[in-house]
Design a protein around this motif. Structure first.
Motif, PDB file in Angstrom:
ATOM      1  N   MET A   2     -14.239 -45.781  33.451  1.00  0.00           N
ATOM      2  CA  MET A   2     -13.469 -45.151  32.438  1.00  0.00           C
ATOM      3  C   MET A   2     -12.186 -45.008  33.209  1.00  0.00           C
ATOM      4  O   MET A   2     -12.265 -44.573  34.402  1.00  0.00           O
ATOM      5  N   LYS A   3     -10.902 -45.231  32.516  1.00  0.00           N
ATOM      6  CA  LYS A   3      -9.929 -45.057  32.919  1.00  0.00           C
ATOM      7  C   LYS A   3      -9.449 -43.676  32.744  1.00  0.00           C
ATOM      8  O   LYS A   3      -9.711 -42.796  31.975  1.00  0.00           O
ATOM      9  N   LYS A   4      -8.640 -43.151  33.976  1.00  0.00           N
ATOM     10  CA  LYS A   4      -8.414 -41.714  34.323  1.00  0.00           C
ATOM     11  C   LYS A   4      -6.857 -41.629  34.025  1.00  0.00           C
ATOM     12  O   LYS A   4      -6.127 -42.310  34.539  1.00  0.00           O
ATOM     13  N   PHE A   5      -6.452 -40.840  33.026  1.00  0.00           N
ATOM     14  CA  PHE A   5      -5.126 -40.573  32.600  1.00  0.00           C
ATOM     15  C   PHE A   5      -4.573 -39.593  33.567  1.00  0.00           C
ATOM     16  O   PHE A   5      -5.304 -38.244  33.619  1.00  0.00           O
ATOM     17  N   LYS A   6      -3.407 -39.540  34.231  1.00  0.00           N
ATOM     18  CA  LYS A   6      -2.614 -38.437  35.029  1.00  0.00           C
ATOM     19  C   LYS A   6      -1.724 -37.679  33.912  1.00  0.00           C
ATOM     20  O   LYS A   6      -1.116 -38.054  33.475  1.00  0.00           O
ATOM     21  N   ILE A   7      -2.311 -36.439  34.099  1.00  0.00           N
ATOM     22  CA  ILE A   7      -1.582 -35.587  33.150  1.00  0.00           C
ATOM     23  C   ILE A   7      -0.648 -34.601  33.987  1.00  0.00           C
ATOM     24  O   ILE A   7      -1.222 -33.672  34.667  1.00  0.00           O
ATOM     25  N   ALA A   8       0.657 -34.540  33.839  1.00  0.00           N
ATOM     26  CA  ALA A   8       1.575 -33.787  34.564  1.00  0.00           C
ATOM     27  C   ALA A   8       1.645 -32.411  33.554  1.00  0.00           C
ATOM     28  O   ALA A   8       1.858 -32.501  32.567  1.00  0.00           O
ATOM     29  N   PRO A  32     -11.740 -33.250  29.306  1.00  0.00           N
ATOM     30  CA  PRO A  32     -12.748 -34.252  29.551  1.00  0.00           C
ATOM     31  C   PRO A  32     -12.436 -34.908  30.688  1.00  0.00           C
ATOM     32  O   PRO A  32     -11.410 -35.094  31.281  1.00  0.00           O
ATOM     33  N   GLY A  33     -13.331 -36.127  31.223  1.00  0.00           N
ATOM     34  CA  GLY A  33     -13.348 -36.739  32.428  1.00  0.00           C
ATOM     35  C   GLY A  33     -12.363 -37.565  32.397  1.00  0.00           C
ATOM     36  O   GLY A  33     -12.225 -38.281  33.624  1.00  0.00           O
ATOM     37  N   SER A  34     -11.907 -38.088  31.188  1.00  0.00           N
ATOM     38  CA  SER A  34     -10.881 -38.942  31.228  1.00  0.00           C
ATOM     39  C   SER A  34      -9.441 -38.669  31.612  1.00  0.00           C
ATOM     40  O   SER A  34      -8.271 -39.346  31.936  1.00  0.00           O
ATOM     41  N   LEU A  35      -9.355 -37.327  31.595  1.00  0.00           N
ATOM     42  CA  LEU A  35      -8.054 -36.783  32.064  1.00  0.00           C
ATOM     43  C   LEU A  35      -7.995 -35.983  33.395  1.00  0.00           C
ATOM     44  O   LEU A  35      -8.973 -35.460  33.846  1.00  0.00           O
ATOM     45  N   SER A  36      -7.047 -36.031  34.232  1.00  0.00           N
ATOM     46  CA  SER A  36      -6.851 -35.375  35.499  1.00  0.00           C
ATOM     47  C   SER A  36      -5.613 -34.807  35.519  1.00  0.00           C
ATOM     48  O   SER A  36      -4.406 -35.375  35.323  1.00  0.00           O
ATOM     49  N   LEU A  37      -5.672 -33.616  35.379  1.00  0.00           N
ATOM     50  CA  LEU A  37      -4.379 -32.527  35.314  1.00  0.00           C
ATOM     51  C   LEU A  37      -4.019 -32.064  36.803  1.00  0.00           C
ATOM     52  O   LEU A  37      -4.707 -31.557  37.420  1.00  0.00           O
ATOM     53  N   GLY A  72       0.790 -38.670  30.720  1.00  0.00           N
ATOM     54  CA  GLY A  72       0.987 -37.677  29.745  1.00  0.00           C
ATOM     55  C   GLY A  72       1.529 -36.325  30.377  1.00  0.00           C
ATOM     56  O   GLY A  72       1.267 -36.107  31.428  1.00  0.00           O
ATOM     57  N   VAL A  73       2.263 -35.364  29.498  1.00  0.00           N
ATOM     58  CA  VAL A  73       2.647 -34.094  29.757  1.00  0.00           C
ATOM     59  C   VAL A  73       2.155 -33.114  28.835  1.00  0.00           C
ATOM     60  O   VAL A  73       2.235 -33.059  27.870  1.00  0.00           O
ATOM     61  N   LEU A  74       1.733 -32.127  29.658  1.00  0.00           N
ATOM     62  CA  LEU A  74       1.018 -30.831  28.738  1.00  0.00           C
ATOM     63  C   LEU A  74       1.848 -29.555  29.161  1.00  0.00           C
ATOM     64  O   LEU A  74       2.185 -29.372  30.514  1.00  0.00           O
ATOM     65  N   PHE A  75       2.086 -28.850  28.240  1.00  0.00           N
ATOM     66  CA  PHE A  75       3.099 -27.615  28.390  1.00  0.00           C
ATOM     67  C   PHE A  75       2.429 -26.449  28.107  1.00  0.00           C
ATOM     68  O   PHE A  75       2.018 -26.399  27.030  1.00  0.00           O
TER      69      PHE A  75
END
Ligand code: FNR
Length: 186
Positions: A2-8, A32-37, A72-75
């Motif tokens: 699964m691709k991991k997406f980097k979330i800042a 979820p495992g697809s996101l790395s925060l 991606g960007v999470l605020f």
């Protein structure tokens, strides 16, 4: 694999005991495992001043790189006087420049507002969305995340102990993971 997406992750409070920061940590654990925060440090970012662009402060350069490297960007924002805290607005401004090199552009985003009051940072949440439109961050519309009365949601160790908030945040992050997958810059 699964691709991991980097979330800042950007947190609009600099307090050690910040409820927004605690919520960011909870989201990191519940995602979820697809996101790395990863929380981005915006505490020592010099104020935006276009005069400095000739030799930009190293903190600006670093912030722009960190945004560019994210999928991606999470605020997470507190509400200060019914709007977005200056520290977070400054980060948005720095990331949006120099003119023509807007690091935010096209990064799928989401907004969570966290307040000790019961209006849940609605004003900050929507002022932030106004800026995100202009810097071309497609911010997930639903579910909206307004976290009210945050002082009762965590234990002394800073862990989220409220079951219904936990269930909501799990659903929120599942929706955001889908949002990232569909909208990630190709
Ligand atoms: C606040 N607070 C606040 N709360 C709110 O719901 N609406 C508001 O307009 C404001 N205004 C405001 C202004 C200033 C200058 C401060 C310091 C605080 C209260 C705020 O929700 C509370 O301090 C939170 O705990 C801030 O989030 P962190 O620091 O816990 O993440």
């Amino acid at each position: 694999m699964m691709k991991k997406f980097k979330i800042a992750v950007f947190v609009g409070s600099l307090r050690k005991a910040s409820f927004n920061l605690k919520t960011a940590k909870a989201l990191k654990a519940l995602a979820p495992g697809s996101l790395s925060l990863e929380v981005v440090n915006i505490a020592s970012l010099p104020f935006f001043n276009e005069d400095l662009e000739a030799t930009p402060p190293k903190e600006w350069v670093e912030l722009r790189k960190q945004i560019a490297a994210a999928d991606g960007v999470l605020f997470l924002t507190p509400e200060y006087n019914r709007s977005v805290p200056a520290v977070l607005k400054n980060a948005i401004d720095v990331g949006s420049r120099p003119y023509g090199q807007n690091s935010w552009s096209g990064k799928p985003g989401a907004v969570v507002s966290v307040s000790i009051g019961n209006i849940s940072g609605f004003g900050a949440n929507h002022h932030l969305r106004q800026s995100l439109v202009f810097v071309n961050v497609p911010a997930m519309a639903q579910p909206e995340a307004y976290i009210a009365e945050a002082s009762g949601l965590f234990n002394d160790a800073g862990e989220l102990i409220n079951g219904s908030t936990r269930e909501f945040l799990i659903k929120f992050m599942e929706a955001y993971a889908q949002w990232v997958e569909v909208n990630v810059k190709k």
